[in-house]
Motif scaffolding. Structure first.
Motif, PDB file in Angstrom:
ATOM      1  N   LYS A  25      12.933  12.737  20.584  1.00 33.32           N
ATOM      2  CA  LYS A  25      12.463  13.994  20.006  1.00 33.32           C
ATOM      3  C   LYS A  25      11.051  13.863  19.433  1.00 33.32           C
ATOM      4  CE  LYS A  25      16.394  16.039  20.808  1.00 33.32           C
ATOM      5  NZ  LYS A  25      16.509  17.095  21.833  1.00 33.32           N
ATOM      6  N   GLN A  26      10.300  12.882  19.922  1.00 29.53           N
ATOM      7  CA  GLN A  26       8.922  12.702  19.472  1.00 29.53           C
ATOM      8  C   GLN A  26       8.098  12.138  20.617  1.00 29.53           C
ATOM      9  OE1 GLN A  26      10.379   9.117  16.759  1.00 29.53           O
ATOM     10  NE2 GLN A  26       8.149   9.159  16.809  1.00 29.53           N
ATOM     11  N   ALA A  27       6.790  12.293  20.513  1.00 32.79           N
ATOM     12  CA  ALA A  27       5.897  11.778  21.554  1.00 32.79           C
ATOM     13  C   ALA A  27       5.978  10.263  21.599  1.00 32.79           C
ATOM     14  CB  ALA A  27       4.469  12.222  21.264  1.00 32.79           C
ATOM     15  N   ILE A  28       6.090   9.720  22.801  1.00 32.61           N
ATOM     16  CA  ILE A  28       6.202   8.274  22.969  1.00 32.61           C
ATOM     17  C   ILE A  28       4.820   7.684  23.232  1.00 32.61           C
ATOM     18  CG2 ILE A  28       7.267   6.416  24.264  1.00 32.61           C
ATOM     19  CD1 ILE A  28       9.285   8.023  22.758  1.00 32.61           C
ATOM     20  N   THR A  29       4.352   6.853  22.344  1.00 37.17           N
ATOM     21  CA  THR A  29       3.109   6.114  22.533  1.00 37.17           C
ATOM     22  C   THR A  29       3.456   4.643  22.731  1.00 37.17           C
ATOM     23  OG1 THR A  29       2.829   5.603  20.194  1.00 37.17           O
ATOM     24  CG2 THR A  29       1.951   7.714  20.974  1.00 37.17           C
ATOM     25  N   TYR A  30       2.482   3.862  23.167  1.00 36.75           N
ATOM     26  CA  TYR A  30       2.757   2.436  23.346  1.00 36.75           C
ATOM     27  C   TYR A  30       3.021   1.765  21.997  1.00 36.75           C
ATOM     28  CZ  TYR A  30       2.631  -2.272  25.174  1.00 36.75           C
ATOM     29  OH  TYR A  30       2.982  -3.551  25.520  1.00 36.75           O
ATOM     30  N   SER A  45       6.090   4.984  12.936  1.00 38.45           N
ATOM     31  CA  SER A  45       6.274   6.403  13.261  1.00 38.45           C
ATOM     32  C   SER A  45       7.642   6.714  13.844  1.00 38.45           C
ATOM     33  CB  SER A  45       5.194   6.847  14.261  1.00 38.45           C
ATOM     34  OG  SER A  45       5.250   6.049  15.444  1.00 38.45           O
ATOM     35  N   ILE A  46       8.495   5.709  14.025  1.00 39.20           N
ATOM     36  CA  ILE A  46       9.795   5.921  14.639  1.00 39.20           C
ATOM     37  C   ILE A  46      10.680   6.783  13.745  1.00 39.20           C
ATOM     38  CG2 ILE A  46      10.767   3.775  13.681  1.00 39.20           C
ATOM     39  CD1 ILE A  46      12.317   3.494  16.342  1.00 39.20           C
ATOM     40  N   LYS A  47      11.318   7.808  14.332  1.00 34.68           N
ATOM     41  CA  LYS A  47      12.171   8.730  13.582  1.00 34.68           C
ATOM     42  C   LYS A  47      13.614   8.207  13.533  1.00 34.68           C
ATOM     43  CE  LYS A  47       9.435  12.885  14.438  1.00 34.68           C
ATOM     44  NZ  LYS A  47       9.405  14.254  14.999  1.00 34.68           N
ATOM     45  N   PRO A  48      14.400   8.679  12.553  1.00 33.70           N
ATOM     46  CA  PRO A  48      15.763   8.159  12.354  1.00 33.70           C
ATOM     47  C   PRO A  48      16.652   8.182  13.595  1.00 33.70           C
ATOM     48  CG  PRO A  48      15.119   9.477  10.477  1.00 33.70           C
ATOM     49  CD  PRO A  48      14.035   9.628  11.486  1.00 33.70           C
ATOM     50  N   ILE A  49      16.637   9.285  14.366  1.00 30.31           N
ATOM     51  CA  ILE A  49      17.519   9.372  15.524  1.00 30.31           C
ATOM     52  C   ILE A  49      17.137   8.354  16.596  1.00 30.31           C
ATOM     53  CG2 ILE A  49      16.147  11.176  16.654  1.00 30.31           C
ATOM     54  CD1 ILE A  49      18.830  12.379  17.611  1.00 30.31           C
ATOM     55  N   LEU A  50      15.824   8.124  16.761  1.00 32.39           N
ATOM     56  CA  LEU A  50      15.353   7.126  17.721  1.00 32.39           C
ATOM     57  C   LEU A  50      15.647   5.722  17.202  1.00 32.39           C
ATOM     58  CD1 LEU A  50      13.945   6.790  20.418  1.00 32.39           C
ATOM     59  CD2 LEU A  50      11.745   6.831  19.229  1.00 32.39           C
ATOM     60  N   PHE A  51      15.532   5.538  15.890  1.00 28.35           N
ATOM     61  CA  PHE A  51      15.877   4.258  15.265  1.00 28.35           C
ATOM     62  C   PHE A  51      17.344   3.916  15.528  1.00 28.35           C
ATOM     63  CE2 PHE A  51      17.436   1.630  11.818  1.00 28.35           C
ATOM     64  CZ  PHE A  51      16.427   0.706  11.624  1.00 28.35           C
ATOM     65  N   PHE A  52      18.222   4.906  15.376  1.00 25.19           N
ATOM     66  CA  PHE A  52      19.652   4.695  15.603  1.00 25.19           C
ATOM     67  C   PHE A  52      19.921   4.327  17.069  1.00 25.19           C
ATOM     68  CE2 PHE A  52      23.807   6.396  16.892  1.00 25.19           C
ATOM     69  CZ  PHE A  52      24.645   5.660  16.048  1.00 25.19           C
ATOM     70  N   ALA A  53      19.266   5.028  17.999  1.00 21.89           N
ATOM     71  CA  ALA A  53      19.441   4.731  19.426  1.00 21.89           C
ATOM     72  C   ALA A  53      19.009   3.304  19.739  1.00 21.89           C
ATOM     73  CB  ALA A  53      18.643   5.726  20.272  1.00 21.89           C
ATOM     74  N   CYS A  54      17.888   2.874  19.148  1.00 26.21           N
ATOM     75  CA  CYS A  54      17.408   1.504  19.365  1.00 26.21           C
ATOM     76  C   CYS A  54      18.343   0.482  18.748  1.00 26.21           C
ATOM     77  CB  CYS A  54      16.001   1.352  18.786  1.00 26.21           C
ATOM     78  SG  CYS A  54      14.738   2.276  19.676  1.00 26.21           S
TER      79      CYS A  54
END
Length: 370
Positions: free
Chosen positions: A214-219, A92-101
């Motif tokens: 920019k998305q809900a953070i789940t475990y 479920s990880i989005k592109p912007i969060l993927f880039f940050a990681c």
């Protein structure tokens, strides 16, 4: 697995999350962090003690266990699919969060190299005590990046841990290996210190990433993020291995290893697994609480690592290390005592507010006269 962060609040404070779930999730990640934080350094040192010499390979091992994370992600996916149907996505990880990681992963890979370089040249007890300074860096960066609040106890804890580690700077000639020069010892010392500072920055950076996502953070998403971070850290170290011809040297090291060829490969695999426990536990504790608590737990593992090093590797424990250890333990106690006091204060506030409210109502009510 589906606990969420909403409105930038930490999940440990989430109203729709049961207290049992909070404690269980935090306990799970603390356990993973404890296993990896004590077992990882011990196994990495074993690699060097029994003939290993490849810095980039040992750096690679610190995050190469990322495929292990796929299994709990699959379990979570099966559970979510049974509830939401075939349209459920595996990731479920989005592109912007993927880039940050990915960026955090590259920083982590560089940190792995600094740490492995230091461990190769320092006794595990010494490197563990230096890593205790990570708490000071974590606290400082947490204040700058996520506006972490501090109490007098927290400041005292950070100060004691920092002083305890500085004491080691005065200890070189009797602590280094017989074949090692003072120059090599000090290089290892400062490389380990640099690794401590960098990871002290990475922990609050991960917390900031949770808050800015920019998305809900789940475990489940936390595990996906950790897998991406470890993948890019491993890729960074893989490039170093290729440039340094480490892959070609692995078979030779295995044949020459003091414990035997089969044991050599087992050590590599188990080391990678334990380090993945460490990293998954670290990001999990940040998810459940804060980066500062993650740093505190990492520092709290110091006595365990010290004891294991003395027990298994018969490393010496001189006066300087004893003084440093006492200061570190003092710092740990100071922090946790402060946290207990803050918790007690917060629990008393609703009672005090209720009492004041009732008193105000009594004063505002009209008095009947005869």
């Amino acid at each position: 697995m589906e606990t969420q962060i909403t409105n930038n609040r930490l999940p440990y404070k989430e109203e729709n999350m049961s207290k049992t779930m909070k404690k269980a999730l935090l306990l799970l990640n603390c356990t993973l962090l404890a296993l990896g934080g004590s077992g990882g350094p011990i196994l990495l040192r074993l690699y060097f003690l029994k003939g290993g010499k490849r810095i980039w390979l040992s750096s690679f091992l610190e995050t190469a266990g990322w495929p292990f994370v796929i299994f709990p992600i699959l379990v979570s996916y099966i559970h979510r699919r049974s509830k939401k149907g075939p349209s459920t996505k595996l990731f479920s990880i989005k592109p912007i969060l993927f880039f940050a990681c990915a960026v955090i992963g590259i920083l982590t890979g560089f940190d792995d190299y600094l740490y492995a370089f230091g461990v190769a040249r320092l006794p595990i007890s010494t490197s563990a005590l230096i890593i205790a300074t990570q708490l000071a860096f974590t606290a400082g960066f947490a204040f700058l990046l996520v506006k972490q609040k501090f109490t007098a106890f927290t400041v005292n804890s950070v100060f004691l841990l920092t002083v305890g580690s500085v004491v080691l700077a005065f200890h070189s000639s009797t602590d280094k290996a017989a074949h090692e020069s003072n120059r090599q010892y000090y290089i290892g010392f400062f490389m380990t210190l640099a690794a401590s500072a960098l990871y002290g920055f990475v922990l609050p950076l991960i917390e900031l990433t949770y808050r800015k996502a920019k998305q809900a953070i789940t475990y489940t998403l936390v595990m996906e993020m950790q897998m991406v971070i470890s993948f890019f850290a491993t890729a960074f170290c893989t490039i170093g291995m290729l440039l340094n011809h480490d892959f070609a040297a692995i078979q030779r090291e295995a044949r020459e290893n003091e414990l035997g060829q089969a044991t050599y490969y087992v050590i590599l695999a188990v080391t990678a697994m334990f380090w993945q426990f460490f990293f998954l536990g670290a990001v999990g504790v940040i998810f459940c609480a804060s980066s500062l608590l993650s740093g505190i737990i990492i520092a709290t593992l110091l006595p365990v690592t010290e004891s294991l090093a003395v027990l298994f590797y018969h490393e010496s424990f001189q006066v300087e290390k004893g003084v440093s250890l006492v200061l570190s333990l003092w710092g740990f106690v100071s922090y946790f005592y402060g946290e207990l006091q803050e918790t007690k204060k917060k629990n008393q506030e609703p009672v005090l507010e209720l009492s004041q409210s009732q008193s105000q109502l009594q004063n505002d009510s009209p008095v009947e006269s005869d």
